[in-house]
Design a protein around this motif. Structure first.
Motif, PDB file in Angstrom:
ATOM      1  N   UNK A 183       0.851  -1.199   0.000  1.00  0.00           N
ATOM      2  CA  UNK A 183       0.000   0.000   0.000  1.00  0.00           C
ATOM      3  C   UNK A 183       0.884   1.246   0.000  1.00  0.00           C
ATOM      4  N   UNK A 184       1.600   1.424  -1.107  1.00  0.00           N
ATOM      5  CA  UNK A 184       2.535   2.550  -1.170  1.00  0.00           C
ATOM      6  C   UNK A 184       1.800   3.884  -1.168  1.00  0.00           C
ATOM      7  N   UNK A 185       0.599   3.876  -1.660  1.00  0.00           N
ATOM      8  CA  UNK A 185      -0.183   5.116  -1.674  1.00  0.00           C
ATOM      9  C   UNK A 185      -0.500   5.588  -0.243  1.00  0.00           C
ATOM     10  N   UNK A 186      -0.629   4.639   0.684  1.00  0.00           N
ATOM     11  CA  UNK A 186      -0.859   5.038   2.088  1.00  0.00           C
ATOM     12  C   UNK A 186       0.402   5.719   2.635  1.00  0.00           C
ATOM     13  N   UNK A 187       1.562   5.155   2.269  1.00  0.00           N
ATOM     14  CA  UNK A 187       2.818   5.778   2.702  1.00  0.00           C
ATOM     15  C   UNK A 187       2.921   7.196   2.159  1.00  0.00           C
ATOM     16  N   UNK A 188       2.555   7.342   0.886  1.00  0.00           N
ATOM     17  CA  UNK A 188       2.619   8.674   0.270  1.00  0.00           C
ATOM     18  C   UNK A 188       1.662   9.642   0.959  1.00  0.00           C
ATOM     19  N   UNK A 189       0.478   9.161   1.289  1.00  0.00           N
ATOM     20  CA  UNK A 189      -0.500  10.057   1.927  1.00  0.00           C
ATOM     21  C   UNK A 189      -0.046  10.462   3.325  1.00  0.00           C
ATOM     22  N   UNK A 190       0.656   9.573   4.026  1.00  0.00           N
ATOM     23  CA  UNK A 190       1.123   9.911   5.367  1.00  0.00           C
ATOM     24  C   UNK A 190       2.380  10.773   5.356  1.00  0.00           C
ATOM     25  N   UNK A 191       3.164  10.717   4.272  1.00  0.00           N
ATOM     26  CA  UNK A 191       4.426  11.455   4.240  1.00  0.00           C
ATOM     27  C   UNK A 191       4.214  12.964   4.280  1.00  0.00           C
ATOM     28  N   UNK A 192       3.009  13.430   3.989  1.00  0.00           N
ATOM     29  CA  UNK A 192       2.740  14.865   4.048  1.00  0.00           C
ATOM     30  C   UNK A 192       2.805  15.432   5.443  1.00  0.00           C
ATOM     31  N   UNK A 193       2.888  14.571   6.458  1.00  0.00           N
ATOM     32  CA  UNK A 193       2.924  15.035   7.844  1.00  0.00           C
ATOM     33  C   UNK A 193       4.259  15.688   8.187  1.00  0.00           C
TER      34      UNK A 193
END
Length: 811
Positions: A265-275
Motif C-alpha cells: 500500500x505505497x499510496x498510504x505511505x505517500x498520503x502519510x508522508x505529508x505530515x
C-alpha cells in the motif's frame, strides 16, 4: 537567523529549547520520511535493574513489606539529588519491574488475575507523566531575544512555539506521554502482494466476463466504483488500517509507513508522508530543504477524507490523526488514554497550524484560498471533563490513577491532595480491599511528599491526614525502622502523638528500643516530648489512687510475689526516659509517681521492683540515679525517692525477719538453736534500725515546704502520698511491734521498745496517729500496746509509772 543553523525540536527530554542549536542533537518531529524512529516520539527512560524482589509476589504481606521498604529507601536516598526528576524516575522504574514480574506470574495457566500488574502499570504511568512535566516546569526558560527573520520554515516556527508557549509545550509532553504508555498490540500479518485475492479472482473470470468491469484495483477503485473486494482482501485491509492507526496512536509514523510498504500500500505511505514539517537540513555545509512545504493544504485534504462517511472507520481515524480532527478519531478509541490522546493531538495540530498561519508563509497557496478545517480547539480542563462524562472503561482501580494523572497534567496540586483525601480518608476506598488500599495509600503519600519537596501548594490538613494514615499502616505492618522517617513529615504535635503511640507497644530489648529512639532523633523528632508521651500513655493504664477503694481494705502484696507482664511493661515505660540525660531527673520524678500509684493499690512488690531496678547498676533504670545538686540544695524528687527506698528496705527486712522467726528449731539446747538466736538478734536489730530510718524520713514534710500555690498535680500527689502513708505506716508499726514483742525473751529490752512505739506514733513533730485513724488500724494498735502493757506489768508490777505516763499521752 543563520540559515546554516539546524532547527531542532527536543522531543526526548524537554521542549524548552533554544531556537538556535549549533549541532543537530535531535531530529525534528515529522522531519523526514527516512527518520521516523519511535525513539523520536517517546521520552527515553534509562533502564536500571532494580534489586531482587527478595520474596515471591504471591507471599502477600511479605511482598507488601518489601515494596514499602524499597519506596522508603528511594525517597530517603534520591530526594537529596539535584535532579528534580530523580525520585519519580526511580519510582517509575520500580513500578515497571513489579508490573513485568506480576504480568509473568499472572500469565500462567492457573492464574488469570491481572489486577496486580494493571495497578502497577497505572502507577508507573503516573510517575512517568509527573517526571516529564516536573522536568519541564522546573527547567528555566531560555530567553529568545533575537528579532524574527523574514523567512522561517515550519520546523523553525515549531521550535519557537515550543520555546515560548508554556501551555503548548506541556500539551506536547502530554502527547508524548500518551504515545509511550499505549499498550502493545498485534499488528497485521504481512501480505506483500497488493489485493492478491481480488486480482486472482479477476484473472479466473477474464474469459467469462468483460474485463473492463474489473478494472478497479487502483487505491481509490473500490471506493469510486462501489465494487467490493474479495472478502479476504477486505479483511486484510481492515486489519492493515487498524494497525496503521495503532502505530500513529503511538507516534510511530515510521512503523506506520513501513507496514504500508510491506503490504504493497505505497499510496498510504505517500498520503502519510505529508505530515513531515517543511524544514532545512544542513549536510556538509550544504543547506537542503525537507518536508511538506504545503502541509496546510495536505492537512485540509486529510480532513476532507476523514469526513467521508463511506470510508472504513479506521481509515477515517487515520485521516483524523493526520489532520488533527478528533471527531473521527474518537469512534475507535477504547480507553481513557485513547480519548485524551485524541483531544490533545487535535489541540496540538490546531494550535501549531494557527501559529504558522500568523506568520509570513513561505511559498504556497494564496492567503485567500478556502481550506476549511472545522475542528474546535478544546482547552485541557474541558478535555478531561468531556472524557470523564463519556468514560467507556469503568475500572475503578485505574480510574483513581486517571484522576491523579489528570490533576498532575492540569498542575492542580491542591485539588490533587483533596481528591486523594476523598479516596482514602472519606472511605471511598474500602480498607477491607487491602490490595488497592495499601497501594493507593503508599502512592498518595509519596506523591504528597514529592509535591512538598517541589514547594508546590498542598493543603496541610488533608496532606497530614494521608501521611498519618500511611505512618499508622507502617506501624500495623511492623515497619519499625521506617516509622520515624514518615512521622517526621507530620506537624510536631501529631508526630509526637503517633510515634509515642508506636513506642508504647514496643516490647523489644533495651538496645532495640534505643535504636528506635535514635532514629527519631536522627529525623529531627522531638525525642524528649516523645519519650514523655510514651511513658504517659503506658502510665494511664494504671488506675489512679482514687479508684483503689478504701485504705483499710487494701491488701499489701509481699515483695517476693511475682509481677505480672502488664506491670513489667509499665515499669519498662520508664526506660524511654533514660535515653536522654536531660530527662533523667524527670524519669526519677515519674518513677516516684509510679511507686505512689502501685503502693496506693497495695502492689508493694511492683514498687519494690522499680526501686531495686534504679539501684541496680546493670539495669537501664540505673541511669536515673540521683545526682547531687549544687550548694546541697534539697531536691524533693530525690527525698521522695529515698523515702520509698527506706520503706521498701524496711518491708524487705521484715520479710527476712519473719522467715528467720518461722525457722526456729524445735530442739532448745542445740547448736541450731544457738545459731538461730544469733540470726534472729541480727535480723531484729537491723529491722529496728530500718524502722526508725523509715519513719524519720516522713518527719520532714517536703510536700508543703513551699509557700507557692499548689498546682493540680501537686494536689493529686499529696492525696496519693497521704494514702500511701495511711496504708504503710500503720502496717509497719504493727509489724514492728510484732517483731519486738515476739523477741522479748531473746532481747529483753524489746518489750519496753514495743510499748514505747506509742510515743513514736503520738510525737508532736510527726503525729502519725492520724494515719491509724484513717486506716482504721488504731484499735489494732491499742490491742498490741495492751499486750505489751500487760507483759510489762506481769514482769514488774511495781514499776508502772512510765507505762501510765505513756498511756496517758496516747489517749
Amino acid at each position: 537567523m543563520d540559515q546554516s543553523a539546524s532547527m531542532d525540536v527536543d522531543s526526548i527530554s524537554t521542549p524548552r529549547v533554544s531556537r538556535f542549536q549549533e549541532t543537530s542533537r535531535y531530529t525534528p518531529i515529522y522531519s523526514t520520511p527516512q527518520s521516523f524512529s519511535s525513539d523520536l516520539f517517546v521520552p527515553s527512560i534509562i533502564n536500571s535493574s532494580i534489586a531482587s524482589l527478595g520474596t515471591s509476589l504471591n507471599d502477600g504481606i511479605y511482598f507488601i513489606n518489601d515494596i514499602i521498604q524499597k519506596y522508603a529507601e528511594v525517597y530517603e536516598n534520591a530526594r537529596s539529588q539535584e535532579d528534580i526528576t530523580a525520585v519519580p524516575k526511580t519510582y517509575e522504574q520500580m513500578c515497571d519491574e513489579y508490573s513485568k514480574t506480576l504480568r509473568e506470574e499472572s500469565s500462567g495457566m492457573f492464574n488469570s488475575d491481572s489486577r496486580g500488574y494493571r495497578i502497577w502499570e497505572a502507577e508507573r504511568n503516573t510517575w512517568n507523566v509527573l517526571k516529564l512535566l516536573s522536568q519541564y516546569r522546573f527547567t528555566p526558560i531560555k530567553n529568545i531575544d533575537e528579532a524574527r527573520k523574514p523567512f522561517q520554515t515550519d520546523g523553525q516556527l515549531l521550535c519557537e512555539l515550543l520555546a515560548t508557549n508554556k501551555d503548548f509545550a506541556e500539551a506536547w509532553i502530554v502527547r508524548q506521554w500518551l504515545w509511550k504508555i499505549a499498550p502493545e498490540f498485534v499488528t497485521v500479518e504481512t501480505n506483500p502482494e497488493y489485493r492478491s485475492f481480488t486480482k486472482n479472482s479477476i484473472l479466473l473470470n477474464l474469459k467469462k466476463r468483460n474485463s473492463e468491469e474489473y478494472k478497479y484495483l487502483d487505491p481509490d477503485g473500490a471506493h469510486r466504483t462501489r465494487r467490493a473486494l474479495d472478502s479476504l482482501d477486505q479483511e486484510h485491509e481492515k486489519e492493515l488500517a487498524r494497525s496503521i492507526f495503532e502505530y500513529l496512536r503511538r507516534g510511530q509514523v515510521d512503523d506506520a509507513m513501513d507496514i504500508s510498504n510491506k503490504n504493497g500500500h505505497f499510496w498510504r505511505t505517500a498520503s502519510m508522508s505529508g505530515i513531515v514539517l517543511y524544514n532545512e537540513k544542513v549536510d556538509d555545509d550544504i543547506i537542503t530543504t525537507i518536508g511538506n512545504i504545503n502541509r496546510h493544504i495536505w492537512r485540509a485534504t486529510c480532513y476532507h477524507c476523514a469526513n467521508q462517511e463511506s470510508l472504513y472507520i479506521y481509515d477515517r481515524a487515520i485521516y483524523g490523526v493526520l489532520s488533527g480532527d478528533y471527531e473521527n478519531i474518537l469512534p475507535v478509541c477504547r480507553t481513557w488514554e485513547d480519548q485524551v490522546w485524541a483531544y490533545y493531538h487535535s489541540l496540538i495540530e490546531c494550535q501549531q497550524d494557527e501559529y504558522f498561519s500568523k506568520h509570513v508563509r513561505h511559498m504556497g497557496v494564496n492567503d485567500d484560498d478556502d481550506l476549511p478545517i472545522n475542528t474546535k480547539v478544546i482547552p485541557p480542563n474541558e478535555i478531561f471533563e468531556i472524557v470523564e462524562s463519556k468514560r467507556i472503561d469503568r475500572d475503578l482501580d485505574i480510574e483513581r490513577f486517571h484522576i491523579i494523572q489528570k490533576l498532575i497534567i492540569l498542575n492542580d496540586s491542591k485539588e490533587l491532595v483533596k481528591r486523594l483525601k476523598e479516596e482514602l480518608v472519606d472511605k471511598r476506598l474500602s480498607r477491607e480491599d487491602e490490595t488497592a488500599y495499601v497501594h493507593f495509600l503508599r502512592l498518595a503519600t509519596h506523591l504528597i511528599l514529592y509535591l512538598r519537596d517541589l514547594m508546590l501548594p498542598t493543603p496541610d490538613k488533608e496532606s497530614d491526614h494521608i501521611i498519618r494514615l500511611y505512618t499508622e499502616l507502617l506501624i500495623e505492618y511492623r515497619q519499625n525502622k521506617l516509622i520515624a522517617l514518615y512521622a517526621s513529615k507530620l506537624p510536631r504535635d501529631i508526630s509526637i502523638e503517633i510515634y509515642a503511640s508506636f513506642l508504647k507497644d514496643v516490647t523489644a530489648s533495651y538496645t532495640e528500643r534505643h535504636k528506635l529512639f535514635k532514629l527519631a532523633e536522627q529525623y529531627g523528632l522531638n525525642v524528649i516530648a516523645i519519650a514523655r508521651e510514651t511513658f504517659e500513655l503506658i502510665f494511664k493504664e494504671i488506675e489512679s489512687a482514687d479508684k483503689h477503694g478504701a485504705v483499710f481494705d487494701v491488701r499489701i502484696i509481699a515483695l517476693k510475689e511475682l509481677i505480672n507482664p502488664i506491670e513489667i511493661i509499665q515499669i519498662r515505660a520508664l526506660e524511654w526516659l533514660t535515653f536522654n540525660k536531660e530527662q533523667h531527673r524527670e524519669a526519677l520524678k515519674l518513677g516516684n509517681t509510679l511507686c505512689r500509684r502501685f503502693l496506693a493499690s497495695g502492689k508493694m512488690n511492683v514498687a519494690g521492683k522499680i526501686i531495686m531496678e534504679i539501684k541496680n547498676s546493670k539495669s537501664p533504670l540505673s541511669h536515673i540515679r540521683y545526682e547531687k545538686l549544687e550548694d546541697d540544695e534539697i531536691d524533693t524528687v530525690y527525698v521522695e525517692h529515698q523515702n520509698y527506698y527506706n520503706m521498701i528496705e524496711y518491708y524487705n527486712q521484715y520479710e527476712i525477719w519473719w522467715k528467720t522467726w518461722k525457722s526456729k528449731p524445735k530442739k532448745i539446747n542445740s547448736k541450731e538453736m544457738s545459731d538461730w538466736n544469733k540470726s534472729i538478734k541480727e535480723a531484729t536489730s537491723s529491722l529496728d534500725t530500718l524502722f526508725h530510718k523509715f519513719l524519720e524520713s516522713y518527719v520532714f514534710d517536703f510536700i508543703k515546704e513551699t509557700n507557692n500555690m499548689m498546682t493540680d498535680e501537686d494536689e493529686i500527689r499529696i492525696r496519693e502520698l497521704e494514702r500511701v502513708m495511711d496504708i504503710y505506716i500503720p502496717n509497719a508499726v504493727l509489724r514492728h511491734h510484732k517483731a519486738l514483742y515476739e523477741t522479748r525473751e531473746i532481747i529483753p529490752t524489746n518489750l519496753e521498745k514495743s510499748f514505747n512505739l506509742a510515743n513514736t506514733v503520738v510525737e508532736e513533730n510527726s503525729d502519725l496517729s492520724m494515719h491509724f485513724v484513717r486506716s482504721k488500724k488504731l484499735q489494732a494498735l491499742l490491742m498490741a500496746l495492751r499486750d505489751s502493757y500487760l507483759e510489762i506489768l506481769k514482769k514488774n508490777p511495781k514499776d508502772i509509772s512510765n507505762v501510765l505516763y505513756d498511756e496517758q499521752k496516747f489517749n
